[in-house]
Design a protein around this motif. Structure first.
Motif, short mmCIF file in Angstrom:
data_model
loop_
_atom_site.label_atom_id
_atom_site.label_comp_id
_atom_site.label_asym_id
_atom_site.label_seq_id
_atom_site.Cartn_x
_atom_site.Cartn_y
_atom_site.Cartn_z
N ALA A 156 34.22 46.99 38.47
CA ALA A 156 33.20 46.48 37.56
C ALA A 156 32.38 45.43 38.28
O ALA A 156 32.93 44.54 38.93
CB ALA A 156 33.85 45.87 36.32
N ILE A 225 29.29 39.59 29.11
CA ILE A 225 30.71 39.37 29.36
C ILE A 225 31.17 38.11 28.62
O ILE A 225 30.52 37.06 28.67
CB ILE A 225 30.98 39.22 30.87
CG1 ILE A 225 30.37 40.40 31.64
CG2 ILE A 225 32.47 39.12 31.13
CD1 ILE A 225 30.82 41.76 31.17
N LEU A 234 38.22 43.88 31.00
CA LEU A 234 37.77 44.34 32.32
C LEU A 234 38.95 44.49 33.27
O LEU A 234 39.05 45.47 34.01
CB LEU A 234 36.75 43.35 32.90
CG LEU A 234 35.38 43.30 32.22
CD1 LEU A 234 34.55 42.16 32.81
CD2 LEU A 234 34.65 44.62 32.37
N VAL A 241 36.85 43.27 40.06
CA VAL A 241 35.64 42.81 39.37
C VAL A 241 34.85 41.94 40.33
O VAL A 241 35.42 41.10 41.04
CB VAL A 241 35.99 41.98 38.10
CG1 VAL A 241 34.72 41.45 37.45
CG2 VAL A 241 36.80 42.81 37.12
#
Length: 493
Positions: A156, A225, A234, A241
């Motif tokens: 992500a 987010i 996530l 990430v």
């Protein structure tokens, strides 16, 4: 080089910019590429200098010198001279994911460290770069590169600016599955909403986003987010990430009257203008309109220049830009020698337009705003300023001193604050629990890892406000680090 004496035979030519008065009537790009014949001559000026400082990519005196992504500039200059555009494109894409962006909006530190620039105008590197990539799209040479296999790893990326896009591109080509989250309604970050259309037409950005999507990257828009999806979610869905949120926290002006109506942060002004242009050609009226108003921009950088150009396209009555530093010299000074970036006077597109419309450069130098005065309705009506003198103390440090008797009052109904960015936004840092430097930027190590396992950071979120070429460099570097983290080694350049 194919033309060993090209730098002697050919002079540098200026880009073919549209007439300033004409381009003020639209929002299209102000600059156009050279013809093939002109570009060949410009490429021929590259002088086979043995040690090409143009791509050293380092900082000298705190300023970027040479190309941070280490473009193979002499190689594609020579190929452009020979008219071998497809090969030039291949060499360009070895180091730069998005030449169509850098060829338009990069300040070209490569040209400042061009060896030819010691005695003559630098090679027109930026213009050649843009022409190469534009030819790539025009001739259908840029096509989707679909990865032949997938690793099963999922990543992500938070933020779709140049760092996020570069890291996504690299990791996708390595076979990982990449999802890019963007809180705005269009991908591109500051490329989309922070840079005006006349410098970077948004179809250029959207074209690249379409290509990345075709190559397998997922873009999730309108998603913030910590609000629409959490860090825990996530972590559960992805193997790594990357925080590529930029340094979007703008510096505010803290003086008397700065809370008056009509005082706006520059990026809010530019973003709203571009969004309204794209959404409705300004029919929705969801933007700050300066038509018929006196405009003052506080801050002497590129963002301030973009505010000047935007206000003029809205047909403002007048526009002035305040800078705290003195006017730059016409040539390098003894303490700004090559190959450091040349701190010299130049006429940006916005100032050229202002001169054409109002008969003078809108920049006012060494100005300190002392207070803002509002009318009875609380709306700004004037700014009070004083001139400053830049001095050096016994330790060699510069400081500013007010000059008595230089006080002045300026009429204004709109004021745009363009004095830079403090760092990334604290709510995101707190949500992820990552350590920060002075609560401003993510404390990521040399391998771009944060204190949270599996969470990386890159770009302006890690280094603070910087250039697009540093953003792409960081995107490529963090991709290498994440690939190594996931696979134990990396195949990425």
């Amino acid at each position: 080089m194919g033309k060993a004496t090209g730098f002697i035979e050919y002079a540098r030519e200026k880009t073919i910019d549209r007439n300033p008065r004409t381009r003020l009537n639209d929002w299209n790009e102000y600059s156009a590429p050279f013809s093939d014949e002109t570009l060949k001559k410009q490429g021929a000026r590259c002088m086979d200098c043995a040690t090409p400082f143009c791509h050293i990519g380092m900082e000298i005196q705190g300023v970027t010198t040479g190309c941070p992504i280490h473009n193979l500039i002499p190689e594609w200059n020579d190929l452009a001279y020979r008219g071998r555009w497809r090969e030039a494109l291949d060499r360009l894409l070895k180091t730069n994911n998005f030449p169509e962006f850098t060829g338009r909006v990069c300040p070209a530190p490569c040209e400042g460290s061009c060896t030819l620039a010691i005695t003559d105008p630098a090679v027109a590197i930026k213009s050649i770069e843009r022409t190469i990539i534009d030819k790539g799209f025009e001739n259908g040479w840029i096509t989707p590169r679909i990865p032949k296999w997938r690793t099963g790893k999922k990543i992500a990326i938070i933020g779709s600016g140049p760092t996020g896009l570069a890291s996504a591109d690299q990791l996708n080509q390595a076979g990982h599955s990449v999802t890019v989250y963007e809180r705005a309604d269009r991908a591109g970050g500051l490329l989309m909403y922070g840079i005006p259309n006349m410098k970077l037409e948004k179809e250029v950005v959207e074209r690249r986003i379409r290509l990345l999507t075709q190559e397998g990257i997922d873009f999730v828009l309108n998603t913030e987010i910590g609000k629409d999806i959490t860090h825990a979610e996530l972590k559960a869905q992805f193997d790594a990430v990357i925080l590529c949120t930029g340094a979007q926290k703008q510096r505010e002006l803290d003086i008397e009257g700065s809370d008056s109506k009509g005082i706006h942060l520059a990026m809010n002004y530019l973003s709203a203008t571009t969004k309204s242009l794209l959404d409705s050609q300004f029919e929705d009226n969801q933007f700050i309109n300066t038509e018929g108003k006196d405009v003052i921009v506080i801050g002497g950088g590129d963002t301030g220049a973009d505010c000047v150009a935007t206000a003029m396209r809205q047909k403002c009555r007048s526009v002035v830009q305040f800078g705290k530093h003195p006017q730059l010299p016409q040539a390098r000074t003894d303490d700004n020698m090559w190959p450091a970036y040349p701190n010299v006077f130049s006429l940006d597109y916005a100032y050229e337009e202002a001169d054409a419309k109002f008969g003078e450069d809108p920049r006012k130098y060494s100005v300190q705003t002392k207070k803002i005065v509002a009318d009875e309705q609380g709306h700004v009506k004037e700014l009070h300023t004083i001139q400053m003198e830049k001095l050096k103390n016994e330790n060699g440090r510069f400081y500013f001193k007010e000059i008595p008797g230089t006080e002045k009052i300026w009429p204004a109904q709109h004021v745009f604050i363009a004095i830079g960015f403090e760092g990334t936004e604290e709510p995101l840092l707190n949500h992820f629990g990552v350590e920060a430097v002075n609560k401003k930027i993510v404390a990521a190590k040399g391998d771009y890892r944060t204190n949270i396992d599996g969470v990386f950071a890159a770009g302006d979120a890690r280094r603070g406000q910087s250039l697009i070429v540093w953003a792409i460099n960081e995107g490529r570097e963090v991709a290498r680090s994440v690939d190594h983290y996931l696979m134990g080694s990396t195949v990425l350049p």
